[in-house]
Design a protein around this motif. Structure first.
Motif, PDB file in Angstrom:
ATOM      1  N   THR A  23      62.189  19.398  78.453  1.00 44.51           N
ATOM      2  CA  THR A  23      62.348  18.151  77.701  1.00 44.51           C
ATOM      3  C   THR A  23      63.390  18.335  76.607  1.00 44.51           C
ATOM      4  OG1 THR A  23      60.035  17.576  78.113  1.00 44.51           O
ATOM      5  CG2 THR A  23      61.138  16.420  76.306  1.00 44.51           C
ATOM      6  N   LEU A  24      63.273  19.408  75.870  1.00 50.13           N
ATOM      7  CA  LEU A  24      64.217  19.723  74.799  1.00 50.13           C
ATOM      8  C   LEU A  24      65.645  19.763  75.323  1.00 50.13           C
ATOM      9  CD1 LEU A  24      64.758  20.867  71.881  1.00 50.13           C
ATOM     10  CD2 LEU A  24      64.438  23.116  72.910  1.00 50.13           C
ATOM     11  N   MET A  25      65.858  20.445  76.440  1.00 47.49           N
ATOM     12  CA  MET A  25      67.197  20.548  77.013  1.00 47.49           C
ATOM     13  C   MET A  25      67.705  19.178  77.484  1.00 47.49           C
ATOM     14  SD  MET A  25      67.856  23.687  76.511  1.00 47.49           S
ATOM     15  CE  MET A  25      69.376  23.848  77.413  1.00 47.49           C
ATOM     16  N   ALA A  26      66.857  18.454  78.210  1.00 45.01           N
ATOM     17  CA  ALA A  26      67.278  17.151  78.735  1.00 45.01           C
ATOM     18  C   ALA A  26      67.609  16.187  77.601  1.00 45.01           C
ATOM     19  CB  ALA A  26      66.190  16.571  79.640  1.00 45.01           C
ATOM     20  N   TRP A  27      66.766  16.133  76.577  1.00 45.26           N
ATOM     21  CA  TRP A  27      67.013  15.207  75.475  1.00 45.26           C
ATOM     22  C   TRP A  27      68.212  15.629  74.638  1.00 45.26           C
ATOM     23  CZ3 TRP A  27      61.317  13.989  73.735  1.00 45.26           C
ATOM     24  CH2 TRP A  27      60.741  13.154  74.710  1.00 45.26           C
ATOM     25  N   GLY A  28      68.463  16.937  74.562  1.00 44.70           N
ATOM     26  CA  GLY A  28      69.657  17.397  73.861  1.00 44.70           C
ATOM     27  C   GLY A  28      70.926  16.928  74.557  1.00 44.70           C
ATOM     28  N   VAL A  29      70.957  17.055  75.874  1.00 41.43           N
ATOM     29  CA  VAL A  29      72.107  16.587  76.654  1.00 41.43           C
ATOM     30  C   VAL A  29      72.190  15.065  76.590  1.00 41.43           C
ATOM     31  CG1 VAL A  29      73.078  16.458  78.987  1.00 41.43           C
ATOM     32  CG2 VAL A  29      72.131  18.620  78.147  1.00 41.43           C
ATOM     33  N   TRP A  30      71.035  14.390  76.651  1.00 42.40           N
ATOM     34  CA  TRP A  30      70.993  12.930  76.576  1.00 42.40           C
ATOM     35  C   TRP A  30      71.666  12.431  75.299  1.00 42.40           C
ATOM     36  CZ3 TRP A  30      68.174  10.372  72.729  1.00 42.40           C
ATOM     37  CH2 TRP A  30      68.168   8.982  72.831  1.00 42.40           C
ATOM     38  N   GLY A  31      71.426  13.101  74.170  1.00 41.85           N
ATOM     39  CA  GLY A  31      72.028  12.678  72.909  1.00 41.85           C
ATOM     40  C   GLY A  31      73.545  12.728  72.957  1.00 41.85           C
ATOM     41  N   VAL A  32      74.089  13.784  73.554  1.00 41.00           N
ATOM     42  CA  VAL A  32      75.543  13.911  73.659  1.00 41.00           C
ATOM     43  C   VAL A  32      76.100  12.856  74.612  1.00 41.00           C
ATOM     44  CG1 VAL A  32      77.422  15.422  74.426  1.00 41.00           C
ATOM     45  CG2 VAL A  32      75.567  16.351  73.034  1.00 41.00           C
ATOM     46  N   PHE A  33      75.455  12.680  75.769  1.00 41.43           N
ATOM     47  CA  PHE A  33      75.903  11.658  76.721  1.00 41.43           C
ATOM     48  C   PHE A  33      75.867  10.272  76.082  1.00 41.43           C
ATOM     49  CE2 PHE A  33      74.804  13.927  80.999  1.00 41.43           C
ATOM     50  CZ  PHE A  33      75.737  14.903  80.713  1.00 41.43           C
ATOM     51  N   SER A  34      74.836  10.009  75.280  1.00 39.84           N
ATOM     52  CA  SER A  34      74.711   8.707  74.625  1.00 39.84           C
ATOM     53  C   SER A  34      75.843   8.484  73.639  1.00 39.84           C
ATOM     54  CB  SER A  34      73.359   8.594  73.924  1.00 39.84           C
ATOM     55  OG  SER A  34      72.313   8.616  74.864  1.00 39.84           O
TER      56      SER A  34
END
Length: 148
Positions: A23-34
């Motif tokens: 979850t931590l990894m996915a949400w970290g990448v999600w923030g950059v993509f956003s």
């Protein structure tokens, strides 16, 4: 139908930790993509486009479930309510990163567990240990320091 299980990669490792790290990894990448998306579209449209991605993954989950859904009014209602408030949060997040630094916005918005903790104590009768309380205080301090 049992719960999915994973093998421990270390002695005594709790199985939920791997999922939390994912979850931590996915949400970290999600923030950059956003943040990258915010340079090309408005916040409401970013939300709409991300919903398309969620629906596409929903089809994958539906296929993994072999198109058999165990439906209950309470499960659907609480899930729909969670989705609704989640999207309000997303819309607010996208508006914030459009105007500010994603690193600062992430730091501030990542304090949401404090709200979850307070609500879980008030409505779910969960207990908070002294150690957990210290962790909450440290998280709040970190958020304050990261927000500048």
């Amino acid at each position: 139908m049992g719960r999915p299980s994973i093998r421990y990669w270390g002695r005594g490792m709790k199985p939920w930790i791997l999922y939390a790290v994912m979850t931590l990894m996915a949400w970290g990448v999600w923030g950059v993509f956003s943040k990258l998306a915010s340079g090309y579209t408005r916040p409401r449209q970013t939300l709409l486009f991300q919903a398309v991605g969620v629906m596409a993954f929903g089809l994958v989950v539906l296929a993994l479930e072999r198109f058999h859904i165990q439906w209950s009014p309470q499960g659907f209602g609480w899930s729909a309510a969670a989705g609704f408030v989640n999207f309000i949060g997303f819309l607010s997040f996208f508006a914030a990163i459009e105007k500010g630094k994603v690193s600062t916005v992430i730091a501030m918005s990542s304090l949401y567990p404090v709200i979850t903790i307070v609500l879980s104590v008030l409505f779910l009768q969960e207990k908070i240990s002294s150690r957990e309380g210290l962790g909450i205080a440290c998280a709040l301090l970190a958020g304050f320091l990261l927000a500048g």
